[in-house]
Design a protein around this motif. Sequence first.
Motif, PDB file in Angstrom:
ATOM      1  N   SER A  96       0.927  -1.150  -0.107  1.00 22.95           N
ATOM      2  CA  SER A  96       0.006  -0.050  -0.160  1.00 22.95           C
ATOM      3  C   SER A  96       0.744   1.153  -0.038  1.00 22.95           C
ATOM      4  O   SER A  96       1.985   1.499   0.759  1.00 22.95           O
ATOM      5  CB  SER A  96      -0.649   0.009   1.124  1.00 22.95           C
ATOM      6  OG  SER A  96      -1.863  -0.979   1.259  1.00 22.95           O
ATOM      7  N   ALA A 140       3.208   8.418  -4.364  1.00 20.30           N
ATOM      8  CA  ALA A 140       2.755   7.351  -5.460  1.00 20.30           C
ATOM      9  C   ALA A 140       3.336   8.159  -6.842  1.00 20.30           C
ATOM     10  O   ALA A 140       3.453   7.187  -7.697  1.00 20.30           O
ATOM     11  CB  ALA A 140       1.112   7.570  -5.535  1.00 20.30           C
ATOM     12  N   ASN A 180      -4.611   2.525  -4.391  1.00 21.40           N
ATOM     13  CA  ASN A 180      -3.428   2.874  -3.509  1.00 21.40           C
ATOM     14  C   ASN A 180      -2.344   1.650  -3.515  1.00 21.40           C
ATOM     15  O   ASN A 180      -1.392   1.766  -2.591  1.00 21.40           O
ATOM     16  CB  ASN A 180      -3.813   3.250  -2.206  1.00 21.40           C
ATOM     17  CG  ASN A 180      -4.290   2.300  -1.336  1.00 21.40           C
ATOM     18  OD1 ASN A 180      -5.108   1.250  -1.835  1.00 21.40           O
ATOM     19  ND2 ASN A 180      -4.272   2.354  -0.080  1.00 21.40           N
ATOM     20  N   GLU A 181      -2.584   0.597  -4.253  1.00 25.82           N
ATOM     21  CA  GLU A 181      -1.583  -0.430  -4.402  1.00 25.82           C
ATOM     22  C   GLU A 181      -0.839  -0.810  -5.319  1.00 25.82           C
ATOM     23  O   GLU A 181      -1.294  -0.363  -6.454  1.00 25.82           O
ATOM     24  CB  GLU A 181      -2.340  -1.687  -3.872  1.00 25.82           C
ATOM     25  CG  GLU A 181      -3.208  -1.856  -2.604  1.00 25.82           C
ATOM     26  CD  GLU A 181      -4.072  -2.837  -2.536  1.00 25.82           C
ATOM     27  OE1 GLU A 181      -3.927  -3.634  -1.303  1.00 25.82           O
ATOM     28  OE2 GLU A 181      -4.498  -3.550  -3.381  1.00 25.82           O
TER      29      GLU A 181
END
Length: 107
Positions: free
Chosen positions: A50, A55, A77-78
Amino acid sequence: MAKITIQNLCGREIVLQDFSKSVLTHFGLHKLDWMHACGGKGRCTTCRFSIVKGADHIAPLTKAEERYREQKLLQLNERLACQAIVFDDIVISVPDDGKLPHLDYSE
């Protein structure tokens, strides 16, 4: 140089100097055990992590990751550790079902 911080693994930090290797490869180089069932080939989702922060410091999704997103097996979000390439600092966490019994995790 970049750094991966694993928030719920007591803030463990992995320093990266080669930005051509996957997150999973970096974990192996730093002797960090990480769940991965298919040998890092993008054929499962056991190595996912996660993203807590950063990101936008990870290369775009690979075809394998896109496929798992479409199948709803990989959340927004992974990312897959065997596929993700990092080029700047990120903070991640280990999902509950990816935690290994012999490691101590923090909350």
